[in-house]
Design a protein around this motif. Structure first.
Motif, short mmCIF file in Angstrom:
data_model
loop_
_atom_site.label_atom_id
_atom_site.label_comp_id
_atom_site.label_asym_id
_atom_site.label_seq_id
_atom_site.Cartn_x
_atom_site.Cartn_y
_atom_site.Cartn_z
N ASP A 106 0.80 -1.21 0.00
CA ASP A 106 0.00 0.00 0.00
C ASP A 106 0.84 1.27 0.00
O ASP A 106 0.33 2.35 0.26
CB ASP A 106 -0.95 0.00 1.20
CG ASP A 106 -0.21 -0.11 2.52
OD1 ASP A 106 1.04 -0.24 2.51
OD2 ASP A 106 -0.86 -0.06 3.57
N SER A 107 2.14 1.13 -0.27
CA SER A 107 3.02 2.29 -0.30
C SER A 107 4.19 1.98 -1.23
O SER A 107 4.43 0.82 -1.60
CB SER A 107 3.55 2.59 1.10
OG SER A 107 4.39 1.53 1.54
N LEU A 108 4.91 3.02 -1.59
CA LEU A 108 6.08 2.81 -2.46
C LEU A 108 7.11 1.88 -1.81
O LEU A 108 7.58 0.94 -2.46
CB LEU A 108 6.71 4.16 -2.82
CG LEU A 108 7.97 4.09 -3.68
CD1 LEU A 108 7.73 3.36 -5.00
CD2 LEU A 108 8.49 5.49 -3.94
N ARG A 146 5.80 -1.61 -2.11
CA ARG A 146 5.87 -2.11 -3.50
C ARG A 146 7.31 -2.47 -3.86
O ARG A 146 7.55 -3.49 -4.52
CB ARG A 146 5.30 -1.08 -4.47
CG ARG A 146 3.79 -0.99 -4.43
CD ARG A 146 3.20 -0.19 -5.58
NE ARG A 146 3.71 1.17 -5.69
CZ ARG A 146 3.28 2.22 -5.01
NH1 ARG A 146 2.31 2.08 -4.14
NH2 ARG A 146 3.81 3.41 -5.21
#
Length: 161
Positions: A42-44, A47
């Protein structure tokens, strides 16, 4: 005797390993632990961690495949590792774009072009472009301090590691 398929697979594999090392280094610089990747990122950073784990799995599968069995698969592995490195570079660069981020994105695009479509990892021009952009991405990551200096700085080693 090395076949064309084996030679292509080795070239793609070398590029995949190099991009994976860049991804690991950028994640390390950004304080990202790949083991902490949630099932649904749910975030860079999440990921980037997930992409690094997937890249490691692809490299393991590539290493266990028979030599030269599928150059297209090796090219896709290189593409995936370059994409992971681009995500990790985004996380490591923070809000300010850096040359390391720019070259990571370029290497990801070039690896994608070499792996997809009719090229399927066999187009000499696209493969050369992917290798050159990977070399530039390694150099930029070293300049940024994400990767250690080249083992033999005189020859400008083409890949990470």
């Amino acid at each position: 005797m090395t076949t064309t398929a084996e030679a292509l697979s080795e070239r793609h594999g070398a590029r995949a390993r190099s991009a994976h090392l860049r991804a690991e280094a950028a994640c390390r610089h950004a304080g990202i632990d790949p083991a902490s990747a949630p099932p649904v990122p749910d975030s860079l950073p999440a990921r980037a961690a997930g992409a690094l784990r997937l890249s490691a799995g692809s490299l393991a599968a590539l290493a266990s495949a028979p030599a030269g069995s599928d150059p297209a698969a090796a090219a896709r592995c290189a593409r995936n590792a370059a994409a992971a490195a681009a995500l990790a570079a985004q996380a490591a660069a923070g809000p300010t774009p850096t040359p390391a981020l720019g070259t990571a994105l370029a290497a990801s695009r070039a690896a994608g072009a070499a792996a997809t479509g009719v090229a399927a990892g066999r187009d000499p021009g696209l493969n050369s472009a992917a290798e050159e952009t990977e070399r530039l991405a390694v150099t930029a990551a070293r300049t940024e301090g994400w990767l250690p200096p080249a083992p033999n700085a005189v020859d400008g080693a083409a890949t990470a590691g």
